[in-house]
Design a protein around this motif. Sequence first.
Motif, PDB file in Angstrom:
ATOM      1  N   GLN A   1      12.078 -16.776  23.864  1.00 42.73           N
ATOM      2  CA  GLN A   1      10.997 -16.161  24.889  1.00 42.73           C
ATOM      3  C   GLN A   1      11.268 -14.813  25.327  1.00 42.73           C
ATOM      4  O   GLN A   1      12.333 -15.587  26.051  1.00 42.73           O
ATOM      5  CB  GLN A   1      10.186 -17.203  25.692  1.00 42.73           C
ATOM      6  CG  GLN A   1       9.263 -18.152  25.431  1.00 42.73           C
ATOM      7  CD  GLN A   1       8.869 -19.229  26.023  1.00 42.73           C
ATOM      8  OE1 GLN A   1       8.420 -19.175  27.204  1.00 42.73           O
ATOM      9  NE2 GLN A   1       7.219 -19.709  25.765  1.00 42.73           N
TER      10      GLN A   1
ATOM     11  N   LYS B 100      10.430 -10.042  16.522  1.00 43.30           N
ATOM     12  CA  LYS B 100      10.021 -10.836  16.287  1.00 43.30           C
ATOM     13  C   LYS B 100       9.914 -11.195  15.451  1.00 43.30           C
ATOM     14  O   LYS B 100      10.253 -13.143  14.597  1.00 43.30           O
ATOM     15  CB  LYS B 100       8.157 -10.408  15.853  1.00 43.30           C
ATOM     16  CG  LYS B 100       7.272 -10.545  17.617  1.00 43.30           C
ATOM     17  CD  LYS B 100       6.428  -9.761  16.747  1.00 43.30           C
ATOM     18  CE  LYS B 100       4.918 -10.522  15.477  1.00 43.30           C
ATOM     19  NZ  LYS B 100       3.215 -10.472  15.611  1.00 43.30           N
TER      20      LYS B 100
ATOM     21  N   GLN C 139       9.365 -14.300  21.025  1.00 36.85           N
ATOM     22  CA  GLN C 139       7.940 -14.995  21.579  1.00 36.85           C
ATOM     23  C   GLN C 139       7.844 -14.258  22.599  1.00 36.85           C
ATOM     24  O   GLN C 139       8.890 -14.408  23.688  1.00 36.85           O
ATOM     25  CB  GLN C 139       7.574 -16.486  21.450  1.00 36.85           C
ATOM     26  CG  GLN C 139       6.585 -16.558  21.959  1.00 36.85           C
ATOM     27  CD  GLN C 139       5.475 -18.111  22.192  1.00 36.85           C
ATOM     28  OE1 GLN C 139       6.927 -19.149  22.455  1.00 36.85           O
ATOM     29  NE2 GLN C 139       4.889 -18.583  22.232  1.00 36.85           N
TER      30      GLN C 139
ATOM     31  N   VAL D 175       5.962 -12.762  26.369  1.00 32.86           N
ATOM     32  CA  VAL D 175       4.804 -13.524  27.185  1.00 32.86           C
ATOM     33  C   VAL D 175       4.836 -12.571  28.261  1.00 32.86           C
ATOM     34  O   VAL D 175       5.634 -11.582  29.088  1.00 32.86           O
ATOM     35  CB  VAL D 175       5.225 -14.865  27.720  1.00 32.86           C
ATOM     36  CG1 VAL D 175       5.351 -15.674  26.175  1.00 32.86           C
ATOM     37  CG2 VAL D 175       7.019 -14.759  28.007  1.00 32.86           C
TER      38      VAL D 175
END
Length: 289
Positions: free
Chosen positions: A94, A279, A284, A286
């Motif tokens: 993330q 990606k 990911q 956030v």
Amino acid sequence: MLDAGLSRRRLLTVGAAMAAGYISAGCGRASGNDRILEPPLNRADKSLASADLPLAHGGVGPDAVAAKYAGKNPQQWGTDISGIRTNFDTAGRQFALTFDACGGPGNNDIDENLLSLLIAQQLPATLFLNKRWIDANQVRAAQLAANPLFELANHGTAHRPLSVNGRPAYEIKGTGSPQEAVDEVWGNHERLTKLVGRAPRFFRSGTAHYDELAVAIVQDLGETPVGYSLNADSGATSNAAQVQANMMKAKPGGISLAHMHRPNSGTGPGMYAALTALKGNGFQFVRLP
């Protein structure tokens, strides 16, 4: 009639923004001298305004927070001192995207292509909006507040480095006292609370510089001071290839700093190339947790 938030504001004057050739974490200079001219605050106005103000963290008023640090001398200065969030814990890949809108002369535009990219790709982000930018883009700010992809955060009232003694960064004079530091945070705290319907969780100062007393002031006002681990666009002065190369250095748990008010900069095209590649590499994106 001035609202309570505006009537608390002192006469704030910001020096010249980043000089040509400087590489900055904050906003690069487009045009104008980024001066802020607001009505001076007299004690009668302040007393009336304070009666209507919401309380800060722990039920303490903002003036009491300022008084707590009066007469104290800071020992630290920078973008990565204790108490500033520059990363977060994650078990996966993330990464937190954050974008600043600095506001003021030459800095009130909107990179709609960048925002369209985030929306089309469904990429969450934390948007740090300066009060001047919000006031210049009220309809667009309300639309961003209503979009669940984004969390709106506090980028200050006049985009000043946050200090208690006027220490500058990139030739922008910092707030000159604990009271000015409180005002820089709290003016936009109130504006965002009215806009979003709840208090902002995060604060990033103009230029992302703080001293340790200013960090404590932000915390006492109920917000988390934020910096960055990856400077993506050097104050919106980088070209697309540089933005892409910077973003490709992303590491899990990192926080990028880029800008959303320079539609003619390399930020949008560079982000398009980098975010697509990241990606594909399993990242990911956030909002700040």
